[in-house]
Each structure stands twice: as C-alpha cells, then as structure tokens.
Design a protein around this motif. Sequence first.
Motif, PDB file in Angstrom:
ATOM      1  N   VAL A   1       2.228  12.235 -10.580  1.00 48.79           N
ATOM      2  CA  VAL A   1       2.263  12.368  -9.046  1.00 48.79           C
ATOM      3  C   VAL A   1       3.556  11.654  -8.527  1.00 48.79           C
ATOM      4  CG1 VAL A   1      -0.161  12.178  -8.628  1.00 48.79           C
ATOM      5  CG2 VAL A   1       0.931  10.186  -9.084  1.00 48.79           C
ATOM      6  N   SER A   2       3.751  11.809  -7.243  1.00 49.95           N
ATOM      7  CA  SER A   2       5.057  11.309  -6.595  1.00 49.95           C
ATOM      8  C   SER A   2       4.450  10.271  -5.467  1.00 49.95           C
ATOM      9  CB  SER A   2       5.920  12.223  -5.791  1.00 49.95           C
ATOM     10  OG  SER A   2       6.704  11.695  -5.058  1.00 49.95           O
ATOM     11  N   ILE A   3       4.755   8.927  -5.446  1.00 55.32           N
ATOM     12  CA  ILE A   3       4.259   7.905  -4.612  1.00 55.32           C
ATOM     13  C   ILE A   3       5.209   7.298  -3.719  1.00 55.32           C
ATOM     14  CG2 ILE A   3       2.759   5.769  -4.363  1.00 55.32           C
ATOM     15  CD1 ILE A   3       1.801   6.322  -7.311  1.00 55.32           C
ATOM     16  N   THR A   4       5.184   7.730  -2.447  1.00 56.58           N
ATOM     17  CA  THR A   4       6.034   7.073  -1.551  1.00 56.58           C
ATOM     18  C   THR A   4       5.611   5.561  -0.939  1.00 56.58           C
ATOM     19  OG1 THR A   4       6.705   9.306  -0.733  1.00 56.58           O
ATOM     20  CG2 THR A   4       7.353   7.398   0.626  1.00 56.58           C
ATOM     21  N   TRP A   5       6.520   4.671  -1.050  1.00 55.22           N
ATOM     22  CA  TRP A   5       6.276   3.205  -0.821  1.00 55.22           C
ATOM     23  C   TRP A   5       6.752   2.888   0.531  1.00 55.22           C
ATOM     24  CZ3 TRP A   5       2.320   1.186  -3.552  1.00 55.22           C
ATOM     25  CH2 TRP A   5       2.090   1.746  -4.877  1.00 55.22           C
ATOM     26  N   PRO A   6       6.353   1.907   1.192  1.00 53.72           N
ATOM     27  CA  PRO A   6       6.873   1.463   2.639  1.00 53.72           C
ATOM     28  C   PRO A   6       8.361   1.438   2.769  1.00 53.72           C
ATOM     29  CG  PRO A   6       4.827   0.180   2.039  1.00 53.72           C
ATOM     30  CD  PRO A   6       5.256   0.847   0.704  1.00 53.72           C
ATOM     31  N   ASP A   7       8.765   0.857   1.571  1.00 54.53           N
ATOM     32  CA  ASP A   7      10.615   0.652   1.689  1.00 54.53           C
ATOM     33  C   ASP A   7      11.293   1.966   1.343  1.00 54.53           C
ATOM     34  OD1 ASP A   7       9.799   1.182  -1.028  1.00 54.53           O
ATOM     35  OD2 ASP A   7      10.643  -0.456  -1.906  1.00 54.53           O
ATOM     36  N   GLY A   8      10.553   3.170   1.453  1.00 57.46           N
ATOM     37  CA  GLY A   8      11.146   4.547   1.123  1.00 57.46           C
ATOM     38  C   GLY A   8      11.402   4.662  -0.069  1.00 57.46           C
ATOM     39  N   PHE A   9      10.741   3.852  -1.290  1.00 55.87           N
ATOM     40  CA  PHE A   9      11.257   4.454  -2.606  1.00 55.87           C
ATOM     41  C   PHE A   9      10.124   5.173  -3.107  1.00 55.87           C
ATOM     42  CE2 PHE A   9      10.055   3.708  -7.230  1.00 55.87           C
ATOM     43  CZ  PHE A   9      11.482   4.112  -7.478  1.00 55.87           C
ATOM     44  N   SER A  10      10.505   6.402  -3.634  1.00 56.51           N
ATOM     45  CA  SER A  10       9.766   7.489  -4.160  1.00 56.51           C
ATOM     46  C   SER A  10       9.427   7.410  -5.620  1.00 56.51           C
ATOM     47  CB  SER A  10      10.077   8.959  -3.913  1.00 56.51           C
ATOM     48  OG  SER A  10       9.386   9.855  -4.364  1.00 56.51           O
TER      49      SER A  10
ATOM     50  N   GLU B   1       0.851  -1.056  -0.056  1.00 55.83           N
ATOM     51  CA  GLU B   1      -0.083  -0.001  -0.036  1.00 55.83           C
ATOM     52  C   GLU B   1       0.876   1.188  -0.035  1.00 55.83           C
ATOM     53  OE1 GLU B   1      -3.492   0.104   2.547  1.00 55.83           O
ATOM     54  OE2 GLU B   1      -2.877  -2.007   3.443  1.00 55.83           O
ATOM     55  N   PRO B   2       0.449   2.189  -0.812  1.00 56.92           N
ATOM     56  CA  PRO B   2       1.436   3.440  -0.780  1.00 56.92           C
ATOM     57  C   PRO B   2       1.142   4.131   0.707  1.00 56.92           C
ATOM     58  CG  PRO B   2      -0.425   3.824  -1.760  1.00 56.92           C
ATOM     59  CD  PRO B   2      -0.647   2.243  -1.706  1.00 56.92           C
ATOM     60  N   GLU B   3       2.168   5.079   1.066  1.00 50.84           N
ATOM     61  CA  GLU B   3       2.123   5.624   2.181  1.00 50.84           C
ATOM     62  C   GLU B   3       1.841   7.110   1.890  1.00 50.84           C
ATOM     63  OE1 GLU B   3       6.077   5.386   4.398  1.00 50.84           O
ATOM     64  OE2 GLU B   3       5.552   3.101   5.156  1.00 50.84           O
ATOM     65  N   GLU B   4       1.845   7.677   0.765  1.00 46.82           N
ATOM     66  CA  GLU B   4       1.667   9.098   0.419  1.00 46.82           C
ATOM     67  C   GLU B   4       1.589   9.118  -0.945  1.00 46.82           C
ATOM     68  OE1 GLU B   4       2.839  13.617   1.683  1.00 46.82           O
ATOM     69  OE2 GLU B   4       4.613  12.027   1.893  1.00 46.82           O
ATOM     70  N   ILE B   5       0.706   9.933  -1.426  1.00 50.10           N
ATOM     71  CA  ILE B   5       0.750  10.274  -2.805  1.00 50.10           C
ATOM     72  C   ILE B   5       0.697  11.784  -2.966  1.00 50.10           C
ATOM     73  CG2 ILE B   5      -0.689  10.008  -4.812  1.00 50.10           C
ATOM     74  CD1 ILE B   5      -1.831   7.418  -4.241  1.00 50.10           C
ATOM     75  N   ARG B   6       1.549  12.432  -3.683  1.00 49.35           N
ATOM     76  CA  ARG B   6       1.479  13.926  -3.814  1.00 49.35           C
ATOM     77  C   ARG B   6       1.580  14.355  -5.248  1.00 49.35           C
ATOM     78  NH1 ARG B   6       5.827  12.894  -0.790  1.00 49.35           N
ATOM     79  NH2 ARG B   6       7.266  13.819  -2.174  1.00 49.35           N
ATOM     80  N   PRO B   7       0.965  15.567  -5.482  1.00 50.86           N
ATOM     81  CA  PRO B   7       0.864  15.932  -6.814  1.00 50.86           C
ATOM     82  C   PRO B   7       2.265  16.280  -7.377  1.00 50.86           C
ATOM     83  CG  PRO B   7      -0.886  17.050  -5.518  1.00 50.86           C
ATOM     84  CD  PRO B   7      -0.186  16.033  -4.714  1.00 50.86           C
ATOM     85  N   MET B   8       2.581  16.151  -8.525  1.00 48.47           N
ATOM     86  CA  MET B   8       3.728  16.457  -9.202  1.00 48.47           C
ATOM     87  C   MET B   8       3.384  17.485 -10.265  1.00 48.47           C
ATOM     88  SD  MET B   8       6.765  15.324  -7.855  1.00 48.47           S
ATOM     89  CE  MET B   8       7.956  15.414  -9.270  1.00 48.47           C
ATOM     90  N   GLY B   9       3.078  18.625 -10.308  1.00 46.63           N
ATOM     91  CA  GLY B   9       2.674  19.875 -11.088  1.00 46.63           C
ATOM     92  C   GLY B   9       1.481  19.285 -11.808  1.00 46.63           C
ATOM     93  N   ASN B  10       1.129  19.511 -12.969  1.00 49.62           N
ATOM     94  CA  ASN B  10      -0.046  18.881 -13.584  1.00 49.62           C
ATOM     95  C   ASN B  10       0.009  17.852 -14.572  1.00 49.62           C
ATOM     96  OD1 ASN B  10      -1.428  21.573 -12.791  1.00 49.62           O
ATOM     97  ND2 ASN B  10      -0.371  22.879 -14.494  1.00 49.62           N
ATOM     98  N   TYR B  11       1.086  17.040 -14.211  1.00 49.97           N
ATOM     99  CA  TYR B  11       1.225  15.832 -15.070  1.00 49.97           C
ATOM    100  C   TYR B  11       1.757  14.540 -14.519  1.00 49.97           C
ATOM    101  CZ  TYR B  11       6.071  16.451 -13.857  1.00 49.97           C
ATOM    102  OH  TYR B  11       7.372  16.533 -13.185  1.00 49.97           O
TER     103      TYR B  11
END
Length: 557
Positions: A524-533, A512-522
């Motif tokens: 998203v940045s998804i942070t996973w439990p292993d720390g990978f973005s 499961e993703p830990e966090e989903i953040r927008p990256m401009g209008n194109y």
Amino acid sequence: MGHGLNKTVTNLTLSSLLLSLTMQVLHAPSSPHLSIHSSKLTWALLPSVRVKSSPFSTLHFSYLHSRRDQRLSWTLHKRLIFSSGGAARAASVEVGDSSVSAGTAEDDVLKALSQIIDPDFGTDIVTCGFVKDMQIDKAQGEVSFRLELTTPACPIKDMFEQKANEVVAMLPWVKNVKVTMSAQPARPIYAEQLPAGLQTISNIVAVSSCKGGVGKSTVAVNLAYTLADMGARVGIFDADVYGPSLPTMVSPENRLLVMNAEKKTIIPTEYMGVKLISFGFAGQGRAIMRGPMVSGVINQLLTTTEWGELDYLIIDMPPGTGDIQLTLCQVVPLTAAVIVTTPQKLSFIDVAKGVRMFSKLKVPCVAVVENMCHFDADGKRYYPFGRGSGSQVVQQFGIPHLFDLPIRPTLSASGDSGMPEVVADPQGEVSKIFQNLGVCVVQQCAKIRQQVSTAVTYDKSMKAIRVKVPDSEEEFFLHPATVRRNDRSAQSVDEWTGEQKLQYNDVPEDIEPEEIRPMGNYAVSITWPDGFSQIAPYDQLQTMERLVDVFQPTVQA
C-alpha cells in the motif's frame, strides 16, 4: 501488562462499555464479515501482547503507558457478530448518498434486500454497497432502486435482479418494484499511479504458459471473446513481439494500427467489439531485435494505447520468464494470471517456473487450463500425451481451478481462420468450457479486488491501522507512528551504510495517515501529513510490532 488491562476494564462502568461498543458498530465500515448471529455477547480476554522484532521495540509499551485512557479503544475488536441471517442492520445504513434511519420504509426495503447474498464476497448486497438511488413512495406502494455490480460480466446478475424483485415485492405495503441493473465504472484500484492509457481498465489478466506451442494464444483469444459475450468491455494485448499470433487468430477490417499524431497515442483496431493491439498490426511483421529494445516496444504499445474503458484487458504473454515478462509484470498492475499447460511432463516443468515468477511478483494464479488433453473415438476417450500435468500444477501450487480442453480439429482451424471458436460455435463443447473459465476469471478477479481494496485501512475511531493481508485469515492492528518509523526508503535509511536517518522522535506519537491506497497485490501507499508517501509492502507490515488485540466478542447460545 495483562493484569493492568484487567484492572482498567474492571473500573469501567457498564454504560461506558456499552457506549464504546455502540461507537465501534456505528463506525465500522461495510465488511463481508458483518453478520448477525445472537443478541447475547460476552467478552473473552485473549493474550494481551504480541510483539515482533522491530527497530523501535519499546514503542508499543511507551505508547500504552502514555495513553492509558485510550486503552479500551485500542483493544476493542471492531467486528461484531450478530444474528438473523444478515436481515437486521446497524442503526443507520448508507444508500447512495443518503442515510436511512431504522424503522422507516427504506429500512424495510434494505432488510429485505439484505437476504440476498453475493456468493463471491460471502455477504449481502446491502453491505457490499450494491444498492443505489433508492426512491420510495410508500403511499403508492412504489419502490425503485439500482443494483450497481462490480462488473457487467457478473454471471449471476439475472439472479440478483430476480431475487431483488421478489424479496421487496413480499413487503405488505409494496405494490410495484422497479429494479435497474448497472456496473461500476471501469477503473483500477489505484488509477492515478498508472500511465494514462491504463487508468480506465478495471482488471488486467495475464494468460501465460512460459512454453511455446501449448495453445496459450488460443486460450487468451477465446477467453477474451467469452468475457465480451458475457457483457464485459474487453481488450487483447499480444505481448509476443518475436512471433505475434493475434493477426492470424482474428480478422479485423483494419489490420494496421493508427497513430494519433496530436496526442501521440495509438488507436487500437477492433474485431467484433474487442479492442486489439499487436506488433503484428504495426506493419512490421515479426521483430528482429535485442531484449532491451523489445521491452521498450512492449512498454510503448501497452501504455500509449487509447484503450478507453475496459472491464478486462487480456495479455497474451510471450513464452519464457525473462526481461519481457518481468517488464510486463512491473509496468502494469496485473490482477491475476491464467496458466496454460499440456499433459507432458516437460510442459509442467516450464509452467512451474512461470507460476513461481508470478508468486514472487505477488500476482495470483487463479486457474489452470490443460490444453490438448484427450479426444473421443469409437466410444472411448484417449489421452495421447498422458495425464496429470494440469492437476499437478493445481496440487503443487494450490491454484483453485482446473479446466481441460479436448483435442478438436475445429479449435485449431478456428485459430487459423481468423474467427475464434467461441464465436464460430457459441453452443459447442469447447465454448461451454470457456464459459466456465470466464465465470471463474470474473469471480476470482472480483474477490481479489475486494481483498486488496480492504487489506489495509485506517480506523479513525480506534486511531489504528487495520491489516488483513489477502489470502490470510489473520487480522491485526498497527500504531500509525510505528508504521511511519519503520519506513525503509532512502529518505529514512541511508542506502549505502544502512544508517537510520529518520529518528524516533522525528515522528509524533499522534500522527495519522491522510490516505492509504493499494499498490497492486503486494503493498500500500500511505500519505502522511508532511506530504511523504510511504510504500509499505504487506510482508513488511506483517513483521511490525502490533497493538494488543485482547477483547473479542464471543457468542453464547
């Protein structure tokens, strides 16, 4: 596969179906699509599977077979359509930091306020999350709350305040209503990924023409002072190093930029409350340097300036579509662009290049300003440069709004005098056109931010990533493991050979993703439990294998 799903649903008891449905309602986030239309719902069975090409094309089927018991959770569509013009709400509603149960005085107030619809978002102000800090004394008949809007320049804030007073005052037990208006703090959607100087700027709007001499700087400056007059905190960045216009068009008392030696930052100068940065205020006049050096200067001026909290930063783009323009679009998260043109065909050709550049960089063009369109004399209107360039841009590229600026000696004179036209003559015809342009920019930026912030989200109840790309009516769901396995970065795929380094079994099915953040209008940045973005562009998400979306409520009269 569809037959197996029908059998599963048939075996479900009515109580479990209602329980699942109730859980979907309670867990559904605020959405402009939640409204109430009817109490009678029926389930419609839609096509069960839509599969797109993927390096992991077997994942969808193996996951469903291994998790047959969760199939209903995957397939229930989480957005339900109910009735009564948005007046009824779900069983609990968040107000500020407190949860309010149905049937209470707070719920009465919320039901009343939910009659007020935000025309930009198409939903009521309660669902938008505008209602904050509610205080109620039912015994005394007193109600107070705060409406926190997305921008202080909201063109209908007075209407919101008036309507809120009216609808709450109509409740039979209410004797006194106190409404306080405020705006959200200035911040971009993804502040932590920006240089420090840009982390407290809500919207960055480029004013571009890709052709010199069409009045782009005039539009940029007058738009900025129009937004400031509407109540917003505004800054102007003059990105033309070769021929800066800002020092001529405004007359700040301090005409030199000051350096903060301790922080190594630039302090902008100000004129009538608007913050200003231009190479022309750096004591250098006009630059004589090569492109890469100019890009470095632009980057330094923009990102090391102490802009403070701004609702809108207007960037006066230089002509062309070269290094400087690309640097600006890549360094800063442009919210939107305003295109300036003139009636001549040659101007349209150059502007078209700029619109295509913004399109490739996923920057929405929200308005076209056609300058020097016409003048009136002897009771007639004349078009000395022809007609149609602006409307051609609108029609060919689907840009929604067109504004015509007349030829006015005062508009040209104000640009040379150091006082913008909208400041010199705030009630004139030109000022009214810029007021309409300002309202358009405010509304379109609000829509874009709303769409971007909700484009990709994770639904914990369904354990699925929900995707609704801006400017698209399509909504679909992705299995988190599918998204993680389709990462195309150097950590997952060898850049030279194209060999897949991330193996199928390296990603657990229940990730499961830990966090989903927008990256401009194109993207998203998804942070996973292993720390990978993981950077996931919208275009890539749209090609991934999707989860089934079979159940969707339909309305019976």
